[in-house]
Design a protein around this motif. Structure first.
Motif, PDB file in Angstrom:
ATOM      1  N   GLU A 146      27.229  28.839  82.763  1.00  0.00           N
ATOM      2  CA  GLU A 146      27.459  30.414  82.784  1.00  0.00           C
ATOM      3  C   GLU A 146      28.858  31.185  82.620  1.00  0.00           C
ATOM      4  OE1 GLU A 146      25.361  31.950  85.314  1.00  0.00           O
ATOM      5  OE2 GLU A 146      24.245  30.942  84.246  1.00  0.00           O
ATOM      6  N   SER A 182      22.347  35.138  83.244  1.00  0.00           N
ATOM      7  CA  SER A 182      22.249  34.370  83.687  1.00  0.00           C
ATOM      8  C   SER A 182      21.507  32.663  83.048  1.00  0.00           C
ATOM      9  CB  SER A 182      21.662  34.046  85.381  1.00  0.00           C
ATOM     10  OG  SER A 182      21.426  33.043  86.190  1.00  0.00           O
ATOM     11  N   ARG A 213      22.675  35.845  89.560  1.00  0.00           N
ATOM     12  CA  ARG A 213      22.860  34.241  89.147  1.00  0.00           C
ATOM     13  C   ARG A 213      22.003  34.054  90.489  1.00  0.00           C
ATOM     14  NH1 ARG A 213      27.654  33.362  84.918  1.00  0.00           N
ATOM     15  NH2 ARG A 213      26.649  35.719  83.671  1.00  0.00           N
ATOM     16  N   GLN A 215      14.272  32.301  90.193  1.00  0.00           N
ATOM     17  CA  GLN A 215      15.198  33.644  88.859  1.00  0.00           C
ATOM     18  C   GLN A 215      13.384  33.457  88.016  1.00  0.00           C
ATOM     19  OE1 GLN A 215      17.184  30.475  86.632  1.00  0.00           O
ATOM     20  NE2 GLN A 215      18.635  31.165  86.668  1.00  0.00           N
TER      21      GLN A 215
END
Length: 260
Positions: free
Chosen positions: A42, A50, A106, A113
Motif C-alpha cells: 500500500e 489499493s 482500501r 474488494q
C-alpha cells in the motif's frame, strides 16, 4: 486486433525514433506471482489504488522477465532483429515488477474488494536493456523504465532471467515449462496497467494473442536482492508461474483515470 477507432497515430521519441500507436509487440515471458505484505504494498501505490488482497494482510507481486521479438514495425510473426526505420525499435529485454491493484477504497476483505472494481497492475519497476526503450516507456505511458544489465533467455525447458540494476538491486528467476497447466489465456484477452505520468494516474490497455500459461511453480526458483525484497515486503516462494514462448500484444495509448 484493431484499435477501437480503426486508426493509428505516430509519436516521435526524444531519441528520434518514430513509433505508431497502438504498438504491436511479440515476446516470450517467464514470470512468477509471489505473496507480499499488503500493508507494505500500500505504501508503494498511488492513493487511488489499493493492493489486491489474496488473504487477510497478504497481497501479491508479479515478477516477470520479458524477451521481445518485435517492438512495432511490421505485424508479421518473424523473429527478425532488424530495426524498422519508420515505426519499430530494436528488440530488447525487460524485467517487470507489477503490483496487482484495484481502484477505489482500501477494503481489506479479498472477495468484497474485487466486486464492482477494475483490476489491473501498477508498474513499480521496469528495467530494460536499451535507451530507446527507456524513452518509449517513460515518454508515452510513464512506465518507470531505466537501463540495466538484464538477460532474459527463453529455452525449450523454460526461461532464465538475470537482472543487475545500476543501484545494486538484483534478481535471478528461473521459470520452467509448466508440467501442469491450470489455464491458458488465449486471444483477445485484455490487461490493464497503471502508471503515473506528470502527476496523473494513467491506465493503459493491452490486448493479448497467443498462449500464456499459468501453472504450478514446481520447478520455479527465485532469488531476490534483500533490499528489493524488503522494499516489496515479499517472500521469494512463488505461488504461481507464468510462461509463454510467443505472445503477441497490442498496447494502446494511456488514458487519465477519473477519480472513482
Amino acid at each position: 486486433m484493431d484499435s477501437p477507432t480503426g486508426g493509428r497515430s505516430r509519436v516521435t521519441l526524444s531519441t528520434g525514433h518514430e513509433i505508431s500507436l497502438p504498438l504491436d509487440l511479440s515476446f516470450a515471458i517467464g514470470g512468477a506471482v509471489v505473496p507480499a505484505r499488503r500493508r507494505r504494498l500500500e505504501t508503494l501505490l498511488p492513493a487511488d489504488l489499493s493492493a489486491v488482497a489474496i488473504a487477510p494482510g497478504v497481497g501479491c507481486v508479479v515478477l516477470a522477465g520479458i524477451h521481445y521479438h518485435r517492438v512495432g514495425g511490421s505485424s508479421d510473426d518473424t523473429d527478425s532483429r532488424a530495426v524498422d526505420a519508420d515505426t519499430g525499435l530494436e528488440p530488447y529485454d525487460e524485467f517487470a515488477v507489477i503490483i496487482p491493484a484495484v481502484r477505489g477504497g482500501r477494503t481489506t476483505l479479498p472477495v468484497t474488494q474485487l466486486v464492482g472494481t477494475e483490476l489491473g497492475g501498477y508498474v513499480h519497476w521496469l528495467p530494460v536493456t536499451t535507451e530507446p526503450s527507456v524513452a518509449l516507456g517513460r515518454e508515452i505511458w510513464g512506465y518507470p523504465k531505466e537501463r540495466a544489465a538484464i538477460s532474459v533467455t527463453p529455452g525449450p525447458h523454460g526461461t532464465h532471467t538475470a537482472v543487475d540494476g545500476s543501484d545494486g538491486r538484483w534478481v535471478r528467476l528461473e521459470v520452467s515449462r509448466p508440467r501442469t497447466r491450470i489455464t491458458t489465456m488465449r486471444r483477445d484477452w485484455s490487461l490493464w496497467s497503471y502508471t503515473t505520468l506528470h502527476g496523473q494516474l494513467i491506465r493503459t490497455r493491452a490486448r493479448l494473442r497467443g498462449e500464456l500459461s499459468v501453472g504450478l511453480p514446481r520447478d520455479t526458483t527465485l532469488e531476490l536482492d534483500p533490499e528489493l525484497q524488503a522494499e516489496l515486503g515479499c517472500w521469494n516462494r512463488p505461488l504461481v508461474q507464468l510462461s509463454g514462448s510467443r505472445v503477441r500484444a497490442r498496447l494502446f495509448d494511456g488514458e487519465p483515470c477519473a477519480v472513482p
